[in-house]
Design an enzyme around this catalytic site. Structure first.
Site, PDB file in Angstrom:
ATOM      1  N   HIS A 127      10.737 -17.916  39.836  1.00 31.85           N
ATOM      2  CA  HIS A 127       9.573 -18.220  39.008  1.00 31.85           C
ATOM      3  C   HIS A 127       8.819 -19.444  39.524  1.00 31.85           C
ATOM      4  O   HIS A 127       7.591 -19.488  39.471  1.00 31.85           O
ATOM      5  CB  HIS A 127      10.021 -18.458  37.562  1.00 31.85           C
ATOM      6  CG  HIS A 127       8.909 -18.560  36.585  1.00 31.85           C
ATOM      7  ND1 HIS A 127       8.265 -17.456  36.060  1.00 31.85           N
ATOM      8  CD2 HIS A 127       8.307 -19.641  36.027  1.00 31.85           C
ATOM      9  CE1 HIS A 127       7.326 -17.859  35.232  1.00 31.85           C
ATOM     10  NE2 HIS A 127       7.327 -19.171  35.191  1.00 31.85           N
ATOM     11  N   LYS A 129      -6.828 -18.623  34.949  1.00 29.90           N
ATOM     12  CA  LYS A 129      -5.539 -18.218  35.487  1.00 29.90           C
ATOM     13  C   LYS A 129      -4.880 -17.236  34.525  1.00 29.90           C
ATOM     14  O   LYS A 129      -5.169 -17.246  33.322  1.00 29.90           O
ATOM     15  CB  LYS A 129      -4.624 -19.442  35.667  1.00 29.90           C
ATOM     16  CG  LYS A 129      -3.301 -19.143  36.401  1.00 29.90           C
ATOM     17  CD  LYS A 129      -2.453 -20.387  36.489  1.00 29.90           C
ATOM     18  CE  LYS A 129      -1.173 -20.135  37.291  1.00 29.90           C
ATOM     19  NZ  LYS A 129      -0.306 -21.328  37.325  1.00 29.90           N
ATOM     20  N   HIS A 133       4.747 -14.047  30.470  1.00 30.69           N
ATOM     21  CA  HIS A 133       5.788 -14.542  29.571  1.00 30.69           C
ATOM     22  C   HIS A 133       6.588 -13.339  29.089  1.00 30.69           C
ATOM     23  O   HIS A 133       6.786 -13.132  27.890  1.00 30.69           O
ATOM     24  CB  HIS A 133       5.176 -15.327  28.404  1.00 30.69           C
ATOM     25  CG  HIS A 133       5.812 -16.669  28.214  1.00 30.69           C
ATOM     26  ND1 HIS A 133       6.192 -17.175  27.001  1.00 30.69           N
ATOM     27  CD2 HIS A 133       6.177 -17.618  29.127  1.00 30.69           C
ATOM     28  CE1 HIS A 133       6.733 -18.371  27.158  1.00 30.69           C
ATOM     29  NE2 HIS A 133       6.731 -18.661  28.441  1.00 30.69           N
TER      30      HIS A 133
END
Length: 729
Positions: A44, A86, A90
């Site tokens: 990530h 952006k 999630h």
């Protein structure tokens, strides 16, 4: 403390990665240092499996001020105005705890925007759920939608658009991708790169708690049977505190106090401090006793890895500390000088009078292992014959089936739960091709869209990657905007599997080809790998967020049909491609075969001609043709404008089903009045754009010559009812 193999594995690190850590720092790490490496070396944060291929993306054009590598991308829209935007994922948190997972997804992406100095003006989202019949889907749907609405509505940022789709591959791993857009003066952009030695490092915002610890690592691992046990790794959001933090940061940004600023997002204090210092090629020293904590006896490990929300890290100029503190105290936020910048090029952490960590910043940034993973090339599926005789199924029955399906039905049930008009600048609301938001106080606006098509990418990733970029391009053009740039959220399974890595590589290749040809670069984004549960991967789902500029809002256009007795034209060639179409998938239940191919020359040429027609004000409405083909797109136009149409198909070698439901790309529907018919035809012919005249608008109903006639009211009931019926108690 002994660092066992089990402890290394529980931190998401491989044995050879641990060996590299020992070699880099010249000793065994302690538990805190191991946690820091776990945070910075996970997928990530490090992009260790994707970075090689992301370098191939087009990232520049004349409008790009800041491309990938910062908190968000920035584009110039003239008059010293710039747009910051952006998209981020999630996914894992939202599956574990849908309300807070989705809410903190919105909060996190908003911080990425105002960290740059921009005031957020809009949010969008792309949501993918499992099959509607799956026992978890309804709860996840309601929780995620409530979380997005709960956070966005409270902080007062309009949610203006998005998409929501259902597919069984997301049964145990949903996708929640949140996009945010902000407005800034292009001469007042703030960056995360630290500068200077002995500058104060400031912690501001909420106190640090134990929520979200190992959140980034959890997002970099596939799920098993223990997904529910990971709830403590999901952060808890507070939109009211975020609003205070937003206003306090923007107030401090009015002078020259801030050298650099970074959101404490994934990996919290660890990632923010490491990224700021490593970008500036300096060191950073932090006294953890000075970190504001809301829980007693928090350890250095917990403080450094917590992902508590609504926090920022600032480096400010000497002598500005008291001014900054006054502002943050006024907004009732924590403010603490927790450290300083140094010339050591190390991250040094102190706690209770002892040094508890000392790591070279290069070991956490530039020395992260980068992988050139093996990947399997995809083969274009062959066109297959199947037994179903399409001509036996009535055209109207096909239309009804598609319009009332979960993926093609009206999504008003979702977006009516969001405040899409707060701030007063939303001039084209959700439900169309793109949302449009006015630049406050001016007569120009930005068009915003978010798109994906996972089943195209699953069938053939190269075509799918191209298509999703082109879909965003068409959606922006269809409201009168000039497409400028995109942000992407690349959602895939486990990159250690050759099949998944092949999907990623070829999707990125398709995105790159389309972005390069269309001059539509990627300026920010996110890669989300390990979207798997019990070894079953999601379909490859690159999500594209597009931004375009409308210089004069008088030139904005919508898909709503404007009047009767107007001509309807199909712009672009229809070849009859039904594989992967909604007709095959929803009506026939046939999901094999290739997706439609993209001709980038036609895509660009057709789009630019549509722009020309809009600028000359000789078209009344525009809608791109995508999912469901011509008849579905035309029905959407009629329902939006409450005006019908009488269709007469052109003479060609296709069946009616092929012409009406094909999903060939690079096509639009336009409405023109009779007096502009000759002029429009002339422009299309001069630019070698194929077009068909397929009918004229009329009142109250949609008719297809010698085939069917149905009232708009009946179609509206079909189109709007799925979500409401699904969510009945």
């Amino acid at each position: 403390m002994n660092i066992s193999n089990n402890l290394i594995e529980s931190h998401g690190l491989k044995k050879d990665e641990y060996k590299k850590i020992v070699n880099l720092i010249g000793r065994k790490p302690n538990l805190l240092e191991l946690g820091i490496f776990s945070a910075m070396w996970n997928e990530h944060c490090s992009y260790k499996s994707s970075k090689k291929f992301l370098k191939k993306l087009a990232v520049k054009n004349k409008n790009v001020i800041q491309g990938p590598g910062e908190n968000a991308g920035v584009i110039d829209i003239g008059d010293d105005d710039a747009i910051v935007f952006k998209i981020e994922s999630h996914n894992h948190p939202s599956f574990i705890e849908p309300y807070q997972g989705a809410a903190t997804g919105v909060g996190g992406i908003l911080r990425d925007i105002f960290t740059m100095g921009a005031r957020p003006i809009a949010t969008l989202n792309s949501l993918h759920f499992g099959s509607p019949e799956h026992p978890k889907t309804k709860n996840l749907l309601n929780g995620v939608v409530s979380g997005i609405g709960g956070y966005g509505n409270c902080i007062g940022i309009p949610n203006v658009g998005g998409e929501i789709k259902f597919n069984s591959s997301f049964n145990e791993n949903i996708l929640v991708n949140a996009m945010a857009v902000g407005l800034i003066n292009k001469n007042k952009i703030f960056y995360s790169k630290a500068k200077g030695i002995n500058k104060s490092v400031i912690y501001v915002g909420s106190k640090t708690g134990r929520d979200g610890i190992h959140g980034a690592s959890m997002a970099s691992a596939e799920f098993g049977e223990n997904a529910e046990e990971k709830k403590p790794t999901v952060q808890v959001g507070d939109p009211f505190t975020e609003k205070l933090l937003l206003e306090a940061c923007l107030e401090l940004m009015k002078d020259d106090s801030i050298i650099s600023i970074q959101d404490m997002g994934a990996a919290g204090l660890t990632s923010s401090s490491v990224e700021m210092a490593s970008k500036g090629k300096i060191g950073i020293e932090i006294d953890l006793d000075k970190v504001p904590c809301r829980e007693k006896k928090m350890t250095p490990y917990e403080m450094m890895l917590s992902e508590s929300q609504e926090r920022m890290l600032l480096i400010i100029n000497n002598g500005k500390e008291k001014t900054a503190e006054k502002i943050f105290r006024k907004w009732n936020l924590d403010f603490s000088i927790i450290g300083k910048t140094t010339n050591t090029n190390n991250l040094v952490l102190n706690f209770k009078g002892s040094q508890v960590a000392n790591l070279p910043l290069s070991s956490l940034s530039t020395d992260v292992p980068l992988y050139d993973r093996k990947w399997k090339k995809n083969t274009l599926p062959k066109k297959q014959k199947f037994l179903e005789n399409l001509e036996k199924i009535k055209i109207l029955d096909c239309l009804k089936k598609i319009l009332s399906s979960p993926n093609n039905s009206e999504k008003k049930w979702v977006w009516q739960q969001y405040d899409h008009t707060v701030m007063g600048d939303t001039v084209q609301k959700p439900g169309g091709d793109s949302a449009v938001v006015r630049i406050h106080g001016k007569n120009k606006g930005v068009a915003l869209t978010v798109d994906s098509s996972s089943h195209y990418c699953k069938a053939f990733p190269l075509y799918g990657g191209k298509q999703v970029v082109c879909e965003a391009w068409r959606n922006l053009i269809s409201v009168g905007a000039k497409p400028i740039a995109i942000t992407n959220c690349l959602n895939f399974g486990n990159p250690e599997k050759e099949t998944v890595m092949g999907q990623f590589v070829e999707c990125v290749d398709g995105i790159s080809q389309a972005c390069t040809y269309l001059d539509f670069p990627v300026v920010s984004g996110n890669v989300s790998f390990y979207n798997e549960t019990n070894n079953k991967s999601i379909e490859p789902t690159p999500t594209i967020g597009g931004v375009g500029l409308i210089n004069d809002l008088k030139n904005m256009i919508s898909q709503n049909i404007k009047g009767t007795e107007n001509y309807i034209l199909v712009i672009g060639k229809t070849a009859g491609h039904l594989y992967q179409s909604e007709l095959y998938r929803e009506v026939i239940g046939f999901k094999n075969g290739p997706p439609p191919e993209i001709n980038l020359f036609n895509e660009k040429n057709n789009g630019m001609v549509i722009q020309k027609l809009i600028s000359k004000k000789i078209v009344k409405s525009v809608h791109d043709i995508s999912s469901g083909g011509i008849l579905v797109a035309l029905t959407e136009m009629c329902l939006a404008g409450n005006i019908g149409v009488k269709i007469k198909t052109p003479n060609n070698n296709m069946t009616l089903h092929e012409y009406m439901f094909a999903e060939d790309q690079s096509r639009y529907l336009i409405e023109i009045n009779e007096e502009n018919h000759e002029n429009v035809s002339k422009i299309l012919k001069e630019n070698s754009v194929h077009f068909d005249i397929i009918g004229k608008t009329q009142k109250e109903k949609i008719e297809l010559s010698n085939n069917f006639s149905i009232s708009l009211n009946d179609l509206k009931m079909l189109f709007s009812s799925w979500f409401y019926n699904y969510n009945k108690v």
